[in-house]
Design a protein around this motif. Structure first.
Motif, PDB file in Angstrom:
ATOM      1  N   THR A 127       0.825  -1.216   0.000  1.00 41.49           N
ATOM      2  CA  THR A 127       0.000   0.000   0.000  1.00 41.49           C
ATOM      3  C   THR A 127       0.854   1.260   0.000  1.00 41.49           C
ATOM      4  O   THR A 127       0.518   2.245  -0.660  1.00 41.49           O
ATOM      5  N   GLN A 128       1.955   1.250   0.735  1.00 45.50           N
ATOM      6  CA  GLN A 128       2.812   2.434   0.764  1.00 45.50           C
ATOM      7  C   GLN A 128       3.523   2.654  -0.561  1.00 45.50           C
ATOM      8  O   GLN A 128       3.694   3.793  -1.002  1.00 45.50           O
ATOM      9  N   LEU A 129       3.960   1.569  -1.213  1.00 41.74           N
ATOM     10  CA  LEU A 129       4.562   1.710  -2.544  1.00 41.74           C
ATOM     11  C   LEU A 129       3.557   2.316  -3.518  1.00 41.74           C
ATOM     12  O   LEU A 129       3.904   3.205  -4.312  1.00 41.74           O
ATOM     13  N   SER A 319       5.095   7.665  13.434  1.00 41.97           N
ATOM     14  CA  SER A 319       5.289   8.459  12.222  1.00 41.97           C
ATOM     15  C   SER A 319       5.973   9.789  12.488  1.00 41.97           C
ATOM     16  O   SER A 319       6.671  10.311  11.620  1.00 41.97           O
ATOM     17  N   LEU A 320       5.775  10.360  13.698  1.00 36.07           N
ATOM     18  CA  LEU A 320       6.318  11.684  13.980  1.00 36.07           C
ATOM     19  C   LEU A 320       7.842  11.741  13.837  1.00 36.07           C
ATOM     20  O   LEU A 320       8.364  12.644  13.159  1.00 36.07           O
ATOM     21  N   PRO A 321       8.605  10.810  14.430  1.00 34.46           N
ATOM     22  CA  PRO A 321      10.059  10.878  14.239  1.00 34.46           C
ATOM     23  C   PRO A 321      10.471  10.748  12.772  1.00 34.46           C
ATOM     24  O   PRO A 321      11.407  11.429  12.317  1.00 34.46           O
ATOM     25  N   GLY A 356       8.137   5.001   7.947  1.00 39.54           N
ATOM     26  CA  GLY A 356       7.393   5.183   9.189  1.00 39.54           C
ATOM     27  C   GLY A 356       5.961   4.687   9.077  1.00 39.54           C
ATOM     28  O   GLY A 356       5.429   4.075  10.015  1.00 39.54           O
ATOM     29  N   ALA A 357       5.342   4.934   7.926  1.00 45.84           N
ATOM     30  CA  ALA A 357       3.962   4.469   7.735  1.00 45.84           C
ATOM     31  C   ALA A 357       3.886   2.945   7.709  1.00 45.84           C
ATOM     32  O   ALA A 357       2.930   2.354   8.225  1.00 45.84           O
TER      33      ALA A 357
END
Length: 410
Positions: A127-129, A319-321, A356-357
């Motif tokens: 999904t991220q790709l 995800s923040l870092p 991160g996601a």
């Protein structure tokens, strides 16, 4: 109506006797699932003891559990239920409190981490790709807004930008829908086995889930339509009118549609596990969910909201870092903002935030899926004495007595 639980293999038709497989997952109630009935009733007739035996028990060993009459429900589900009950897997076989549902979700990840992480990480990477490629090549570059534009012109610019972004994101949404459907199916099988204390490989989960993928995809599309339709009905009049007045009307229509969307989402939230574990059709699964949720809507709503907040917090903490690292990695992104320009996403920014996601999704996917399946199991325990059938399926000789010497089936 007969609510006596029956037996069905997890997510597919019963295995052919010649392949050596055995039924191992959540029992299915016998009889019609959607017959209307005033409130939840206990079946007074249990299956004959002679026809039930643990699926993995050797010949001549592990006798069946005698039929037991269920007792009243333990509280409303938010407090701690009775302290003693059989626990072959990640949850005790009795009505569950919110803490036990969350503990069962975490225990599933900890005990069966290999298949859980293999499924969730694969789906998250896919999904991220898809999202990264769409953002880089398909989503049009955002246009710079004219600071001197009138309110109507600014509204038109915003609408054009949102429309372009949505159209460009359609391929990523389709990839995400397909991937999450597969992950939901596979994780449902893993979680259903974990309730019985049994492990499962990704190959076994795929074998069980594959026949149900198309019906599950159809169910997912129907549920998505149920969410989109009320919003579309609420927003359409304002969009057609246009201008500032139309924007206000669209806002009011959208706000009015939100309660309808939430009500429908909770009412049919248990349709997916019903379809996978009871081998029901799409419409039957929707009716089955509505029946299980009836009378417990607010409880399921509260648990769902709590889990959504927890998974959001986990995602943000992870995800923040990575987001901060991406900003430092891509100095031009911050420079564009400082110059008042619309920033563009570089490869470095997208890759770092994507990592991160993926990590966040690999943790939150299984938690969300586990809570839905365990809510389904909990509702069936409360309404259909599923704990007795699960104890038999797990090969237990009997259930630990609840206070007062009665069985803990509730």
């Amino acid at each position: 109506m007969n609510d006596t639980p029956g037996w069905a293999s997890p997510g597919s038709a019963p295995s052919d006797p010649s392949d050596g497989r055995e039924d191992t997952a959540i029992p299915r109630p016998a009889g019609p699932a959607d017959a209307d009935e005033p409130g939840a009733k206990w079946s007074k007739e249990q299956p004959p003891a002679a026809q039930w035996s643990p699926p993995t028990a050797p010949a001549g060993g592990g006798g069946p559990v005698p039929p037991q009459q269920p007792q009243q429900n333990w509280g409303g589900g938010w407090g701690a239920p009775a302290p003693t009950a059989a626990k072959p897997g990640v949850i005790p076989l009795r009505p569950l409190g919110i803490g036990e549902i969350l503990d069962g979700a975490v225990s599933t990840m900890r005990t069966h981490w290999r298949p859980v992480l293999a499924i969730s990480i694969t789906v998250a990477v896919i999904t991220q790709l898809a999202t990264i490629l769409v953002q880089r090549f398909l989503v049009p570059t955002p246009q710079d807004f004219d600071p001197d534009a009138s309110p109507s012109e600014a509204l038109a610019q915003t609408a054009d930008s949102v429309q372009a972004s949505l159209l460009g994101s359609v391929p990523a949404l389709l990839f995400t829908l397909a991937a999450t459907t597969v992950s939901s199916a596979l994780l449902t099988i893993v979680i259903s086995r974990s309730v019985l204390g049994r492990g499962v490989t990704v190959a076994d989960a795929w074998h069980e889930a594959r026949p149900r993928l198309l019906p599950l995809l159809g169910l997912t599309l129907i549920l998505l339509t149920m969410v989109v339709a009320p919003l579309a009905i609420g927003l359409t009049p304002g969009v057609l009118i246009g201008g500032v007045g139309g924007a206000g009307l669209a806002t009011l229509g959208g706000l009015a549609a939100i309660p309808v969307v939430v009500w429908l989402a909770i009412r049919f939230s248990l349709a997916s596990p019903a379809l996978m574990l009871e081998r029901r059709g799409v419409i039957e699964s929707l009716k089955r969910s509505a029946k299980l949720v009836k009378g417990s809507w607010w409880r399921i709503f509260g648990i769902t909201i709590l889990v959504a907040i927890l998974t959001w917090l986990i995602t943000m903490l992870i995800s923040l870092p990575f987001g901060l690292a991406a900003l430092l990695f891509d100095g031009d992104f911050i420079g564009s903002i400082m110059r008042g320009e619309t920033p563009e996403y570089s490869w470095g920014f997208l890759i770092v935030t994507g990592i991160g996601a993926v990590i966040g999704a690999a943790i939150t996917y299984p938690i969300s899926a586990s809570v839905v399946v365990l809510l389904y199991v909990d509702q069936r325990i409360r309404r259909e004495a599923l704990d007795i059938e699960l104890a038999r399926a797990a090969g237990l000789s009997g259930q630990s007595p609840a206070p007062g010497g009665q069985p803990s089936g509730s």
